[in-house]
Scaffold this active site. Structure first.
Site, short mmCIF file in Angstrom:
data_model
loop_
_atom_site.label_atom_id
_atom_site.label_comp_id
_atom_site.label_asym_id
_atom_site.label_seq_id
_atom_site.Cartn_x
_atom_site.Cartn_y
_atom_site.Cartn_z
N ASN A 197 0.80 -1.23 0.00
CA ASN A 197 0.00 0.00 0.00
C ASN A 197 0.83 1.28 0.00
OD1 ASN A 197 0.75 -0.66 2.66
ND2 ASN A 197 -1.00 0.39 3.54
N GLU A 249 5.23 -3.72 12.44
CA GLU A 249 4.16 -2.72 12.32
C GLU A 249 2.98 -3.45 11.70
OE1 GLU A 249 1.63 -0.42 10.59
OE2 GLU A 249 3.31 0.26 9.35
N GLU A 278 9.12 3.27 14.38
CA GLU A 278 9.77 3.71 13.15
C GLU A 278 9.70 5.23 13.07
OE1 GLU A 278 9.30 -0.13 10.24
OE2 GLU A 278 7.74 1.42 10.09
N CYS A 312 -2.72 1.59 6.89
CA CYS A 312 -2.77 0.93 8.19
C CYS A 312 -3.28 1.86 9.28
CB CYS A 312 -1.41 0.35 8.56
SG CYS A 312 -0.09 1.58 8.51
#
Length: 508
Positions: A178, A279, A486, A313
């Protein structure tokens, strides 16, 4: 006529006639690469797999289908390169990353075109992703020179205590489709800044962006073996993933994707006790309180929900709207959907909504809509699947927590609205999930803002804001949304280990 009935009477979006045109990616595209990239060389494989334009279903390229053998070659190359790359000074690594950033910005249109054709995003969003992707190279080029250790006061006069930070080694980077560029640089930039080397396995749907990054990395002066890319088909993904998660030369894995897949990778990494960053899935609540500025809440909802056709997400998945502003919010939201959303091929000017990544994704959205309607929800906008994997942006009201769309992440342009009465009720619904990546709420009550921010069980909170990602901020979730962070100054720590040095025998 009530506002809700007015919305039902409006025509839903239709796929524009321009979608009947033929679209194709030029084979002479300057950054189109179709072979794996290992140890500074373009690596063919025994077979190839097709990359499809999700808007048309047409093949746009055939890419080397790397297997376990190529993955092992990449790991070995990364391990060999690590011993020299880690000895480069932080400033030397910083200069290389900065050059890579500059090359990405120089070629942003070409990179965006690859994203649009392999991922389906509108060009405006693809250009935004390229800038976002490059920003991680810029950020971590600066953070490379700020990896500080510590000198700790010793309890003994004849000793000095030092804490040194050193790179962990080879990192396996497994990324989703994505954000086919940004999810790579967010990980790789931190890894290379720390002195690690990497093997990237891009998603089988979107390998072209990863290979284009390899081309620019080489031009930026990233040495052979430091950055490797092993594209592979869905069929070969399990075998390649096993190599990347079990090889003893790999010190760390970093994965972005579903919670279910993340658990499998963690199990594989456990035997060699690898460091891991995960993640994973999100199921973000979006809460609109009676105290909210409704117009700002609508703008935030549009930005959060419909970016990349709902395939992010941190995309809002459950919309909780307090009774006092429910009807006004739904009315204004429906009007905004009519005014701002346009389906089409991502390369078509004016397109804001591209296709979902494949037909399976569209079928999932249809299933969630059908389930909600069968349980009493009403479709106020959209609700239909169009050609291929295109879905009409859909607005549902009368949604309850028994419906699948409030229990499972959608990854599509479905906006379900749940009416609530009290703050406590909203928090109970928002926190009734085993994942906790992002959450959003709109309120102008300062006390409520602090209460809700602290009570939401998520790793990131957007207050009166629908977009929150930036390289300067820490990105990560709680519960089963993952491990580690991150971006930000903390992102580089995921690729470092602390070594304690006790320097004794000193004369006081």
């Amino acid at each position: 006529m009530s506002s809700l009935r007015f919305l039902r009477s409006r025509c839903s979006l239709r796929l524009p006639a321009a979608m009947l045109r033929h679209y194709s990616l030029d084979a002479s595209h300057p950054l189109l690469r179709t072979q794996g990239y290992v140890n500074g060389r373009w690596l063919p494989a025994a077979s190839q797999f097709p990359v499809l334009d999700p808007a048309t279903g047409e093949e746009i390229a055939r890419v080397s289908d790397c297997g376990p053998e190529e993955a092992k070659q990449a790991v070995d190359a990364a391990y060999e390169a690590f011993h020299s790359w880690k000895r480069n000074s932080a400033k030397e690594r910083s200069i290389v990353l900065r050059k890579w950033f500059e090359l990405m910005m120089l070629h942003k249109e070409e990179l965006a075109e690859l994203i649009t054709y392999e991922c389906g995003k509108p060009m405006s969003e693809s250009l935004g992703e390229v800038s976002y992707s490059a920003s991680f190279l810029e950020w971590f080029s600066e953070e490379a020179r700020r990896v500080y250790g510590d000198v700790v006061p010793s309890p003994a006069k004849d000793r000095k205590i030092l804490l040194l930070k050193q790179p962990v080694g080879v990192a396996s980077i497994i990324t989703p489709w994505n954000f086919p560029s940004a999810m790579i640089t967010r990980k790789v930039a931190a890894a290379l800044a720390a002195g690690c080397t990497v093997v990237v396995k891009p998603a089988e749907d979107t390998p072209l962006s990863a290979l284009a990054l390899a081309e620019l990395a080489e031009k930026a002066g990233v040495p052979p073996g430091v950055f490797n890319v092993v594209p592979c088909s869905r069929e070969k993904t399990p075998a390649v993933g096993e190599v990347l998660c079990t090889d003893p030369l790999v010190a760390k894995i970093s994965f972005t994707g579903s919670t279910a897949t993340g658990k499998l990778l963690l199990k594989m990494a456990a035997d060699t006790v690898k460091k891991a960053s995960m993640e994973l899935g999100g199921h973000a609540p979006f809460i609109v309180f009676d105290s909210a500025d409704v117009d700002k809440a609508v703008s935030g909802a549009m930005a959060s929900k419909f970016r990349n056709s709902g395939q992010t997400c941190v995309c809002s998945n459950r919309f909780l709207v307090q009774s006092g502003v429910h009807d006004a919010f739904v009315d204004k939201l429906g009007r905004a959907m009519d005014a701002e959303l346009r389906l089409g091929h991502g390369s078509e000017p004016g397109t804001t909504q591209g296709p979902l990544i494949n037909t399976r994704a569209a079928e999932k959205v249809v299933h969630q809509i059908s389930d909600a309607v069968s349980r009493g929800a009403k479709v106020l906008k959209g609700g239909k699947r169009l050609d291929g994997s295109f879905m009409e942006p859909t607005l549902l009201v009368g949604v309850t927590t028994e419906m699948i769309c409030t229990k499972e992440e959608t990854f599509g342009p479905l906006l379900p609205v749940i009416r609530f009465n009290t703050e406590e009720e909203a928090l109970a619904i928002a926190n009734a999930s085993n994942v906790g990546l992002a959450g959003y709420f709109f309120s102008q009550d300062v006390s409520q803002i602090w209460r809700v921010t602290e009570a939401l069980e998520v790793g990131m909170v957007g207050v009166n804001e629908g977009l929150l990602s930036t390289p300067e901020a820490a990105f990560g979730g709680v519960k089963q949304s993952g491990l580690g962070l991150e971006g930000s100054k903390y992102g580089i720590d995921e690729y470092l280990e602390v070594k304690y040095m006790c320097f004794g025998g000193l004369k006081p």
